[in-house]
Scaffold this motif. Structure first.
Motif, PDB file in Angstrom:
ATOM      1  N   ILE A   1       8.834   0.565   4.689  1.00  0.00           N
ATOM      2  CA  ILE A   1       7.597   1.826   4.935  1.00  0.00           C
ATOM      3  C   ILE A   1       8.078   3.076   5.492  1.00  0.00           C
ATOM      4  O   ILE A   1       7.757   4.222   4.856  1.00  0.00           O
ATOM      5  N   ASP A   2       8.987   2.868   6.691  1.00  0.00           N
ATOM      6  CA  ASP A   2       9.477   4.085   7.356  1.00  0.00           C
ATOM      7  C   ASP A   2      10.251   5.100   6.217  1.00  0.00           C
ATOM      8  O   ASP A   2       9.973   6.326   6.301  1.00  0.00           O
ATOM      9  N   VAL A   3      10.894   4.361   5.457  1.00  0.00           N
ATOM     10  CA  VAL A   3      11.754   5.254   4.464  1.00  0.00           C
ATOM     11  C   VAL A   3      10.788   6.173   3.422  1.00  0.00           C
ATOM     12  O   VAL A   3      11.001   7.105   3.327  1.00  0.00           O
ATOM     13  N   LEU A   4       9.746   5.288   3.333  1.00  0.00           N
ATOM     14  CA  LEU A   4       9.001   5.921   2.166  1.00  0.00           C
ATOM     15  C   LEU A   4       8.035   7.107   2.672  1.00  0.00           C
ATOM     16  O   LEU A   4       7.436   7.912   2.057  1.00  0.00           O
ATOM     17  N   LEU A   5       7.611   6.859   3.915  1.00  0.00           N
ATOM     18  CA  LEU A   5       6.729   7.803   4.831  1.00  0.00           C
ATOM     19  C   LEU A   5       7.430   8.612   5.785  1.00  0.00           C
ATOM     20  O   LEU A   5       6.873   9.050   6.804  1.00  0.00           O
TER      21      LEU A   5
ATOM     22  N   MET B   1       0.702  -1.033   0.071  1.00  0.00           N
ATOM     23  CA  MET B   1       0.024   0.045   0.130  1.00  0.00           C
ATOM     24  C   MET B   1       0.824   1.081   0.077  1.00  0.00           C
ATOM     25  O   MET B   1       0.698   2.200  -0.728  1.00  0.00           O
ATOM     26  N   THR B   2       1.964   1.090   0.863  1.00  0.00           N
ATOM     27  CA  THR B   2       2.901   2.152   0.800  1.00  0.00           C
ATOM     28  C   THR B   2       3.297   2.602  -0.433  1.00  0.00           C
ATOM     29  O   THR B   2       3.764   3.691  -1.069  1.00  0.00           O
ATOM     30  N   GLU B   3       3.977   1.300  -1.388  1.00  0.00           N
ATOM     31  CA  GLU B   3       4.551   1.493  -2.427  1.00  0.00           C
ATOM     32  C   GLU B   3       3.421   2.145  -3.375  1.00  0.00           C
ATOM     33  O   GLU B   3       3.731   3.211  -4.459  1.00  0.00           O
TER      34      GLU B   3
END
Length: 802
Positions: free
Chosen positions: A174-178, A117-119
């Protein structure tokens, strides 16, 4: 008194506040910039760069990613014990270890779904790019999983892998992307959870589950934890903990100097765990390149060398050979994989190619050029499963492969030659137009690996399974639902008892190993003599099996075939997967046989057979063999409890020697000719001078092919075969060419005992030899003394013929 703020209010407030940087060095902003640079580098590595999101194949992949994210978002329903209804992860003292493993696996899959979902939020062209409501849903899911399952006060259960590798990798991605939307409180919670489950002690010693591919995965977790938490010590630890992966090993997990890769102590694994290690190292090298934590250990050259020594030998037209993929061959489509992406040899090969393309960023100019030529060649030849639209690759991997495809390198052809891998009882033979691979087992290497309910019936895949593929045909032989539909008691090339075996027979994680040492062979790099002393899995079966790999054929001998289980014993010449509807003509001695399903026959006195579109088979002197056409139906869930259970049907043509019930020292002999026409097969059978079987007994097996100057003998015991004498068990291969010859010797027992080999052929001089070879005499005969060592290596001398 006012009510206490909710956890949600605290986190939302924290998201707008400056991030607490207690883990960072005290000296200031330039250090923080280094972490931010690494974070953005990782973002580029996992999302990709340099691609056009509206162009194919990216547009379709991004749209599918968006559709998957919408479905996941719609079905996400946080409640006690689950984030999705189909993935309960609560662990109320499960009744069995299997239940506990299921719970931990469901938790890992829940994090994987959040990452997907994050991607979709972070990638362009998904239809959900930058969707704030989707972002909020992901954060809600993260908070839910943190509060209920993955936090610093929680004890792990089930499979260690999910807690130490699978979950933290997904969480940190996920933490990297958000990152800009997490807030200090979430960062602190997430890093504390990772520290709890993946403490520094996880890489303190190079043992257990912290070796090979697992160690690289753990280092990835530590490095990303250092990036997110701005902790220099974690990044340094991650870099330094990679160093034990680099040196060659002589047994067990890791890369061996002969190109073998082992994981789980006894399992050849270049195509699965090895691929994970290669991919992980390529990512970490690229992440840390140019930073204060760049990997500079000189041992990293072993990894770079492995591309051509350990991985490329097992890729053919882009597929990764199943004989080095362990239990991964059984995976098919996994139940929890919402993308519906299956695994097979083609798709595993695509992943390795993507890893090689990325590793090129950390290689020398010359290495990078060679690798890109190889990759470009694989891309061009993979007609069965086109690489640049591979369902197994993400946008970032495809973009890197497309860059190679668009680059200046010229596609490299498939190499020609033979490679032995004594460190894992494997051999690979490549000729113009085809390739073959052989899987064996010994007290060092398992028959097969099962575990976690996977690969439950590959019992005989180490009993001399002979795989082969054509350059422009039959590349889908094992990709096309072979493993769930093939008769597991009749794997091609094997000798096996028909004794019924249970799922997972012999024990998990490579525990099933025969008590034998004589497995190995000799090669000059073009041809080879290879042998296996076989003891059957959970049976009394004994057999001596030899393969002589030549120009357009493999000569296969069996002897000493003996069993007392009260059941039949068979040696399988062939078991070809003809696809869902394949009707391939089958000819025996020039006479066409039935194409009807269910047809079977005993072929008495057969001299040759031919399967249209596949191969020819020659039986020197004639033989009695059995043949069967059948449709077989199975499901991936039959062999892997985590796989989708939809039944599939494939048609097979099976050809085998029936040694009868409780045979006593039975034998067989046949010649496999991949890609041969019926005319070529018939001509080979008629040419009785092409092959001389020098011996096929329980003591020795050997052949001579005069037109190739080839003599190969496997001495199970010392003795004399034709013009060759060996003082002890040995594999000997001699190849004459003009007035020179090469003599290659291997000591398969690996006991270090000296071996004397005499060739009764006039030899005027030894022109070159390895340091382990001593010349005893030349003249009317050649005698060499070889100190074979303990690793199964080949020892070679080149001589001038008299």
């Amino acid at each position: 008194m006012p009510p206490s703020p909710s956890r949600r209010t605290v986190l939302l407030a924290a998201a707008t506040a400056p991030l607490a940087l207690s883990a960072a060095p005290a000296h200031a902003a330039d250090a923080y910039d280094a972490y931010d640079t690494l974070r953005l580098t990782w973002r580029d590595l996992i999302l990709g760069t340099g691609f056009t999101p509206t162009a194919e194949p990216y547009a379709s992949k991004l749209a599918a990613l968006g559709a998957s994210a919408r479905d996941l978002r719609a079905t996400m329903a946080p409640t006690s014990g689950s984030l999705w209804p189909d993935l309960p992860y609560a662990d109320p003292e499960p009744d069995t270890d299997a239940e506990s493993y299921t719970y931990s696996g469901n938790l890992g899959t829940s994090f994987d779904r959040l990452r997907r979902m994050t991607e979709a939020y972070a990638q362009p062209g998904t239809g959900l790019t930058g969707d704030t409501a989707l972002r909020a849903d992901v954060l809600t899911g993260l908070d839910h999983l943190h509060d209920q399952a993955y936090n610093a006060s929680r004890a792990r259960y089930g499979n260690w892998y999910h807690w130490q590798i699978g979950i933290p990798q997904a969480l940190l991605d996920i933490d990297v992307l958000l990152y800009d939307h997490l807030g200090a409180a979430r960062v602190a919670e997430h890093t504390a959870a990772v520290d709890h489950f993946v403490p520094d002690s996880a890489v303190a010693t190079y043992t257990g589950t912290s070796t090979g591919a697992n160690r690289v995965d753990l280092c990835r977790v530590l490095a990303l934890r250092g990036v997110i938490g701005k902790a220099a010590a974690k990044l340094q630890l991650a870099r330094d903990a990679l160093s034990p992966v680099f040196p060659y090993v002589t047994k067990g997990d890791g890369l061996h100097a002969d190109g073998s890769f082992i994981q789980h102590t006894y399992v050849p694994y270049a195509g699965s765990y090895g691929a994970v290690m290669l991919g992980g190292l390529s990512l970490l090298f690229a992440l840390l390149k140019g930073s204060a934590w760049e990997v500079t250990d000189s041992g990293r050259q072993v990894v770079l060398d492995s591309v051509e020594k350990a991985y490329a030998p097992f890729l053919f037209n882009g597929l990764a050979m199943d004989g080095v993929s362990g239990r991964a061959v059984s995976r098919g489509v996994q139940k929890a994989d919402t993308r519906g992406i299956r695994q097979d040899d083609q798709l595993r090969g695509h992943g390795i190619m993507a890893g090689i393309a990325l590793l090129g960023r950390s290689a020398s100019t010359a290495e990078k050029a060679r690798w890109e030529a190889m990759v470009k060649g694989w891309i061009a030849r993979d007609y069965f499963s086109p690489v640049l639209t591979s369902p197994a690759l993400g946008v970032a991997q495809l973009a890197r492969l497309q860059a190679v495809q668009d680059g200046a390198a010229s596609p490299a052809p498939e190499p020609v030659g033979h490679r032995l891998f004594p460190g894992m009882d494997r051999a690979v033979h490549r000729r113009p137009g085809w390739a073959a691979a052989l899987s064996m087992a010994s007290n060092r290497i398992t028959y097969y690996e099962n575990g976690n309910g996977e690969n439950l019936r590959a019992w005989h895949s180490g009993s001399g399974m002979l795989y082969w593929w054509g350059a422009a045909f039959a590349n889908g032989q094992y990709s096309d639902d072979f493993w769930p539909t093939v008769d597991p008691g009749r794997l091609p090339g094997t000798t096996a008892s028909r004794t019924p075996l249970t799922d997972g027979e012999g024990g998990a994680w490579g525990a099933a190993r025969p008590d034998v040492r004589w497995v190995g062979g000799a090669t000059d790099g073009t041809y080879a003599a290879v042998g296996q002393y076989l003891k059957g899995l959970s049976s009394t079966l004994l057999a001596k099996k030899s393969w002589f790999f030549l120009d357009d054929a493999v000569v296969c001998l069996g002897a000493g075939i003996h069993g007392r289980d009260g059941t039949g014993v068979e040696s399988v010449v062939e078991n070809r997967n003809l696809g869902a509807n394949g009707v391939h003509a089958f000819t025996v001695d020039g006479s066409a046989r039935s194409t009807a399903l269910g047809w079977s026959a005993t072929l008495t006195g057969a001299r040759w057979a031919h399967l249209a579109g596949h191969a020819g088979y020659v039986f020197p002197g004639g033989a009695t063999v059995k043949a069967l056409r059948q449709a077989r139906t199975g499901a991936w869930s039959d062999i892997n409890k985590g796989a989708v259970s939809t039944p599939v049907t494939r048609r097979y043509l099976t050809l085998w020697f029936d040694h009868g019930t409780d045979p006593t020292w039975a034998t067989y002999a046949y010649v496999l000719m991949p890609g041969a026409t019926a005319a070529q097969t018939s001509a080979r059978a008629a040419d009785t001078g092409w092959l001389t079987v020098l011996a096929n007994t329980n003591d020795q097996q050997g052949v001579r092919v005069p037109s190739l100057g080839f003599t190969g003998v496997n001495f199970w015991f010392g003795g004399t075969v034709g013009a060759v004498t060996a003082s002890a068990p040995a594999s000997v291969m001699i190849r004459e060419s003009g007035d020179t010859a090469s003599v290659c010797v291997c000591g398969p027992l690996r006991d270090g005992a000296a071996i004397e080999v005499t060739w009764r052929r006039p030899v005027s001089a030894v022109t070159s030899k390895g340091p382990s070879v001593q010349v005893i005499s030349t003249g009317s005969a050649l005698t060499l003394r070889v100190a074979p060592g303990t690793l199964g290596a080949v020892h070679k001398a080149v001589v001038q013929l008299g």
